[in-house]
Design a protein around this motif. Structure first.
Motif, short mmCIF file in Angstrom:
data_model
loop_
_atom_site.label_atom_id
_atom_site.label_comp_id
_atom_site.label_asym_id
_atom_site.label_seq_id
_atom_site.Cartn_x
_atom_site.Cartn_y
_atom_site.Cartn_z
N GLU A 1 -4.06 9.82 -0.84
CA GLU A 1 -5.36 9.57 -0.22
C GLU A 1 -5.64 8.07 -0.19
OE1 GLU A 1 -10.13 10.41 -0.86
OE2 GLU A 1 -8.66 11.79 -1.77
N ALA A 2 -5.33 7.38 -1.28
CA ALA A 2 -5.53 5.93 -1.32
C ALA A 2 -4.65 5.24 -0.28
CB ALA A 2 -5.22 5.39 -2.72
N SER B 1 -4.26 11.83 -5.20
CA SER B 1 -5.14 10.66 -5.16
C SER B 1 -4.38 9.44 -4.65
CB SER B 1 -5.72 10.40 -6.54
OG SER B 1 -4.69 10.20 -7.50
N PHE C 1 -6.02 2.90 6.95
CA PHE C 1 -7.20 2.83 7.81
C PHE C 1 -7.75 1.41 7.86
CE2 PHE C 1 -11.81 3.07 8.37
CZ PHE C 1 -11.92 3.84 9.52
N GLU C 2 -7.88 0.78 6.71
CA GLU C 2 -8.42 -0.58 6.66
C GLU C 2 -7.45 -1.58 7.28
OE1 GLU C 2 -11.41 -1.40 5.93
OE2 GLU C 2 -11.96 0.66 5.36
N HIS D 1 0.81 -1.22 0.00
CA HIS D 1 0.00 0.00 0.00
C HIS D 1 0.85 1.27 0.00
CE1 HIS D 1 0.84 0.01 4.35
NE2 HIS D 1 0.34 1.24 4.41
N ARG E 1 -7.71 -1.46 11.12
CA ARG E 1 -9.04 -1.48 11.74
C ARG E 1 -9.07 -2.40 12.96
NH1 ARG E 1 -14.15 -0.10 10.06
NH2 ARG E 1 -13.48 0.28 7.90
N ARG F 1 -6.34 5.68 3.11
CA ARG F 1 -7.52 4.81 3.22
C ARG F 1 -7.11 3.35 3.40
NH1 ARG F 1 -12.31 7.32 2.23
NH2 ARG F 1 -12.19 9.42 1.32
N ARG G 1 -13.67 8.77 11.79
CA ARG G 1 -14.23 8.51 10.48
C ARG G 1 -13.25 8.93 9.40
NH1 ARG G 1 -19.87 11.53 11.36
NH2 ARG G 1 -18.35 13.05 12.14
N ILE G 2 -12.95 8.02 8.49
CA ILE G 2 -11.87 8.25 7.53
C ILE G 2 -12.18 9.42 6.60
CG2 ILE G 2 -12.76 6.52 5.93
CD1 ILE G 2 -9.06 7.52 6.57
N ASP G 3 -13.44 9.62 6.23
CA ASP G 3 -13.76 10.75 5.36
C ASP G 3 -13.48 12.07 6.07
OD1 ASP G 3 -14.50 9.12 3.27
OD2 ASP G 3 -16.63 9.13 3.79
N ILE H 1 -9.66 12.52 6.18
CA ILE H 1 -9.15 12.92 4.87
C ILE H 1 -9.45 14.40 4.61
CG2 ILE H 1 -9.45 12.62 2.38
CD1 ILE H 1 -7.81 10.41 3.57
#
Length: 447
Positions: A404-405, A401, A411-412, A58, A415, A408, A380-382, A385
Motif C-alpha cells: 500500500e505504501a 502495508s 501516486f505522489e 519506493h 502526480r 501511495r 482518488r488514491i484512497d 486502494i
C-alpha cells in the motif's frame, strides 16, 4: 556469492509500466527477468542462489532485501551484478567461469560484473541510485572488461515493445530451463488433439477436452493447477502460468500468461504478467498487461494500422518514438481497469492504477491514476486502494502495508504526469460536473 539484479538509468523508457514494479520484474517468456537470471544461475551452480533486487527507493521494501545495501556489504562474498534489462543470457555461463573483477559491457551499458567484495562495495552505491554509468566508469579503472555487443534486444531490453517483439523467441530460449521441471506430455488424453511434440504439462494441470494443443510452431508449457476448459485452442510457442484458467479461448502463438489469470476470447502474441482478467470475448493482440488488470467484455485493441505503417508510441517524459514494427497493441500497467466495449488503438499506453470506462474510443496515452471515460480526472488514491484491497482479496492475496505504501508513493511520484488531464474532455466538449463524476464512480464500483 551474492547475486544482484539492478535497474539502470534506462528504466525511464519503461516508466508507464514500472511505477509499481522494477524493470527486472517484467514478464517475458516463461519468467520475469529476475526469475530467469535466478533460475539460470541455480541451474549452472546447482544450488539455491537467490537473485536479490536493487531498484528505485519506493520499490525496495517489496522487491529488494529488507536490509538494503547491508545485505550485500556484510556478506563478505563475491558479487555478481546483472542488468535488470538482460534478456538473452547465453553469456552467463562464461561470466561465472571468469576470474574475479571481470566486467561485461553492451556498448556503453553495464551488462554484468563478477566482483570481489571490495570492488563491489565501491560501486554498489552508484548502482543503488541507478547511476550505473558512474559504476561502469569506476569499474573500468580496476576490472577486466569485455564488450559483448550493442545495447539492444535480444541482449538487453531497450524499449517496451521489445517485450512483444522478443516474446516468441524468448519462450524458445526458456525451453532448457522449463523442461527441467515440466514433463513432456506423452500420454494420450480424452478429446485432446495434440499436434507437434514439444508440449510440457505439469501433472497437476487440468485439461478438459475437446481442445487443441498445437506445438508445430513452438513449444507449449502448462504449469501446475492451470485449467484449460473445453473448446480452447493453444498454439505454440505459448506459456500458461500456475493456476490460470483458459476459458474456451483461442491462445495464438508467442503468448505468455502468468499465474492466476482468467482468459477468454482471442489472445495473440501478448504477455499477461499475472493475476489479471480478460475473461470475456474480445481481441487482445501484441499487447502487454501488468498484474491486477481487468478488461471488460468485448473490449478490443487494434494491433495493425490500415496503411500498414509502423506503430508510433509516446513514452512518458521522453516523447514519441517509431517502434519500427507494424504490429503492436497496447500496454496496460499494474491495476488498470477497462470497462466494457472499449476500442484501443495500437501503441496505447495506460499508466498504473487507471480506471477507464464509458467512452468507446479512448486516448492513446492515459497517465497513472486516472479515472473516467468521456471526462478524465485524477483517481482518488484512497478509492483506488480500496478497490485494490477488494480485488486482491478475491484472489486470496492480502494488500500488505508495504505494498500500500508503494502504491501511495507511486501516486505522489506521478502526480505531475497527470497535469491537465485531470479535467480533460475526451469525446464531448463540456466537462462533467463533480456530482456526475462521483455518481459514475459509485456505479462503476457497484457494478
Amino acid at each position: 556469492m551474492s547475486l544482484i539484479v539492478f535497474e539502470d538509468e534506462l528504466w525511464q523508457r519503461f516508466a508507464t509500466l514500472v511505477q509499481a514494479r522494477p524493470v527486472f520484474e517484467l514478464r517475458i517468456g516463461g519468467y520475469t527477468v529476475r526469475e530467469r537470471i535466478e533460475a539460470t544461475v541455480r541451474s549452472l551452480r546447482r544450488d539455491e542462489t537467490a537473485a536479490l533486487g536493487m531498484a528505485r527507493p519506493h520499490l525496495m521494501k517489496c522487491f529488494g532485501p529488507s536490509t538494503g545495501l547491508t545485505a550485500f556489504l556484510q556478506a563478505g562474498e563475491p558479487v555478481i551484478l546483472i542488468n535488470g534489462r538482460a534478456l538473452d543470457l547465453a553469456w552467463l555461463p562464461r561470466l561465472l567461469a571468469e576470474p574475479l573483477n571481470t566486467v561485461y559491457l553492451a556498448g556503453d551499458t553495464l551488462l554484468a560484473a563478477y566482483l570481489s567484495p571490495a570492488l563491489a562495495s565501491a560501486v554498489l552505491y552508484f548502482v543503488q541510485s541507478q547511476h550505473t554509468s558512474d559504476a561502469r566508469d569506476e569499474l573500468l579503472r580496476f576490472a577486466q572488461v569485455h564488450d559483448l555487443g550493442p545495447d539492444e534486444a535480444p541482449l538487453l531490453l531497450g524499449f517496451p515493445w521489445d517485450l512483444i517483439n522478443q516474446s516468441g523467441e524468448q519462450l524458445v530460449r526458456d525451453l532448457p530451463l522449463l523442461e527441467q521441471r515440466l514433463p513432456l506430455l506423452t500420454t494420450e488424453m480424452p478429446n485432446v488433439v495434440v499436434r507437434g511434440e514439444r508440449i510440457y504439462v505439469d501433472p497437476r494441470a487440468r485439461l478438459d477436452g475437446p481442445l487443441v494443443l498445437d506445438a508445430r510452431d513452438g513449444p507449449i508449457f502448462i504449469e501446475a493447477e492451470a485449467h484449460i476448459e473445453p473448446f480452447s485452442f493453444l498454439q505454440g510457442p505459448a506459456y500458461i502460468g500456475r493456476g490460470s484458467l483458459i476459458s474456451s479461448a483461442r491462445i495464438r502463438g508467442e503468448t505468455a500468461i502468468g499465474p492466476v489469470c482468467r482468459i477468454g476470447g482471442e489472445v495473440e502474441a501478448s504477455i499477461i504478467q499475472g493475476y489479471s482478467n480478460k475473461h470475456h470475448d474480445g481481441f487482445l493482440g501484441h499487447s502487454w498487461l501488468g498484474e491486477w488488470v481487468n478488461i471488460g467484455a468485448m473490449t478490443t485493441n487494434s494491433d495493425l494500422k490500415n496503411n500498414y505503417g509502423n506503430i508510433r508510441v509516446s513514452l512518458e517524459d521522453l516523447g514519441q518514438f517509431d517502434s519500427g514494427v507494424i504490429k503492436l497493441g497496447m500496454f496496460l500497467a499494474d491495476h488498470v481497469k477497462l470497462g466494457i466495449g472499449l476500442l484501443l488503438n495500437g501503441g496505447t499506453m495506460i499508466g498504473t492504477g487507471s480506471n477507464v470506462f464509458g467512452s468507446q474510443n479512448i486516448p492513446k496515452n492515459i497517465p497513472h491514476f486516472t479515472w473516467g471515460g468521456d471526462t478524465l480526472r485524477e483517481y482518488r488514491i484512497d478509492g483506488m486502494i480500496g478497490v485494490t484491497r477488494t480485488v486482491m482479496g478475491r484472489r486470496k492475496r492480502a494488500l500488505t502495508s508495504d505494498y500500500e505504501a508503494l502504491l501511495r508513493a507511486a501516486f505522489e511520484l506521478t502526480r505531475a504526469s497527470r497535469g491537465a488531464v485531470a479535467q480533460a474532455p475526451v469525446s464531448r466538449r463540456e466537462y462533467a460536473s463533480p456530482r456526475a463524476l462521483a455518481q459514475a464512480e459509485q456505479e462503476a464500483i457497484a457494478g
